[in-house]
Design a protein around this motif. Sequence first.
Motif, short mmCIF file in Angstrom:
data_model
loop_
_atom_site.label_atom_id
_atom_site.label_comp_id
_atom_site.label_asym_id
_atom_site.label_seq_id
_atom_site.Cartn_x
_atom_site.Cartn_y
_atom_site.Cartn_z
N ILE A 1 0.85 -1.18 0.00
CA ILE A 1 0.00 0.00 0.00
C ILE A 1 0.89 1.23 0.00
CG2 ILE A 1 -1.78 1.27 1.27
CD1 ILE A 1 -2.56 -1.47 2.48
N ASN A 2 0.58 2.19 -0.88
CA ASN A 2 1.34 3.43 -0.99
C ASN A 2 0.50 4.61 -0.51
OD1 ASN A 2 3.81 2.51 -2.29
ND2 ASN A 2 2.53 2.12 -4.06
N GLN A 3 1.15 5.52 0.18
CA GLN A 3 0.56 6.81 0.54
C GLN A 3 1.58 7.88 0.13
OE1 GLN A 3 -2.42 7.13 1.66
NE2 GLN A 3 -2.92 5.16 2.56
N ILE B 1 2.56 11.77 0.48
CA ILE B 1 2.30 12.98 1.25
C ILE B 1 3.54 13.87 1.22
CG2 ILE B 1 1.71 13.89 3.53
CD1 ILE B 1 0.45 11.09 4.09
N ASN C 1 6.90 9.32 -0.62
CA ASN C 1 6.10 8.12 -0.87
C ASN C 1 6.34 7.16 0.29
OD1 ASN C 1 4.36 6.45 -2.31
ND2 ASN C 1 6.07 5.35 -3.23
N TYR C 2 5.27 6.87 1.02
CA TYR C 2 5.30 5.91 2.13
C TYR C 2 4.74 4.61 1.58
CZ TYR C 2 5.58 10.06 5.15
OH TYR C 2 5.95 11.23 5.75
N THR C 3 5.49 3.52 1.68
CA THR C 3 5.04 2.23 1.19
C THR C 3 5.09 1.21 2.31
OG1 THR C 3 5.94 2.74 -1.00
CG2 THR C 3 5.40 0.45 -0.56
N LYS D 1 -4.92 -2.98 9.96
CA LYS D 1 -4.71 -1.62 9.49
C LYS D 1 -3.50 -1.09 10.23
CE LYS D 1 -8.20 1.15 9.07
NZ LYS D 1 -9.32 2.05 9.42
N ASN E 1 4.45 14.44 9.09
CA ASN E 1 3.30 14.44 8.20
C ASN E 1 2.04 13.87 8.84
OD1 ASN E 1 4.39 15.68 5.90
ND2 ASN E 1 5.46 13.81 5.36
N ILE F 1 -0.76 8.49 9.32
CA ILE F 1 -0.89 7.85 8.00
C ILE F 1 -1.41 6.44 8.24
CG2 ILE F 1 0.32 7.17 5.90
CD1 ILE F 1 2.44 9.33 6.68
N LYS F 2 -2.45 6.05 7.47
CA LYS F 2 -3.07 4.73 7.64
C LYS F 2 -2.85 3.88 6.40
CE LYS F 2 -6.58 6.70 10.61
NZ LYS F 2 -8.00 6.96 10.83
N PHE F 3 -2.53 2.62 6.64
CA PHE F 3 -2.37 1.62 5.58
C PHE F 3 -3.33 0.48 5.89
CE2 PHE F 3 1.64 3.75 6.37
CZ PHE F 3 2.07 4.12 5.10
#
Length: 194
Positions: free
Chosen positions: A46-48, A50, A54-56, A170, A180, A183-185
């Motif tokens: 899952i990528n976010q 912000i 890039n948070y993976t 999650k 930042n 952040i939820k994955f």
Amino acid sequence: MFKKILCISLLSFFVLTSCKKDEKTVITEDYKFYNLQQQGWKSKQINQFINDINYTATEVPLQYYILKNSEDQIEKVDSIYNSNSKERIIEIEFQHVDKYDLLKEEFTERSYEDAVKYLSFQIEKDFTVITSSNDTIKCSGAHFERNFKVAPFKRALLYFNNINPEDNIKLIYQDQLFGNGIIKFNFTETPIKL
């Protein structure tokens, strides 16, 4: 004389039979290892994105992780997995869109050395997992993979205990390093059984 020949024949039969059994077990275990290698361990990612980062988050199948770290003990993978089936491993990766080194002071508001120390010793406090059973599990450990500026990303492995293997999870990250926020994955699928 007949007894000696019969005895030697039976002994040979048992030796050959046991060798074939061992050979079959080795072939089966090698095939299992080959399949896991071909599938890879990046099963759910899952990528976010912000503020140019890039948070993976990637859930690592536990059996593959065990197999990869104990290649010389292939036959023990199932028993190790059964005794650790409530463990979850998640790989977290941070990368700037322009591939800048994210541990510089302009991104972390810390010295480079302090940013490395934070990733090495304190980042585990920023992660929790919420299960589909509504349990909140704190990260039990983290391992920061130092790449000494060779790769354009920073990566850590996160370890969580006492999660039912059938539960969806999650991952919640309270970003104290880059500032930042939360952040939820959401890993919505059931973990892959290998």
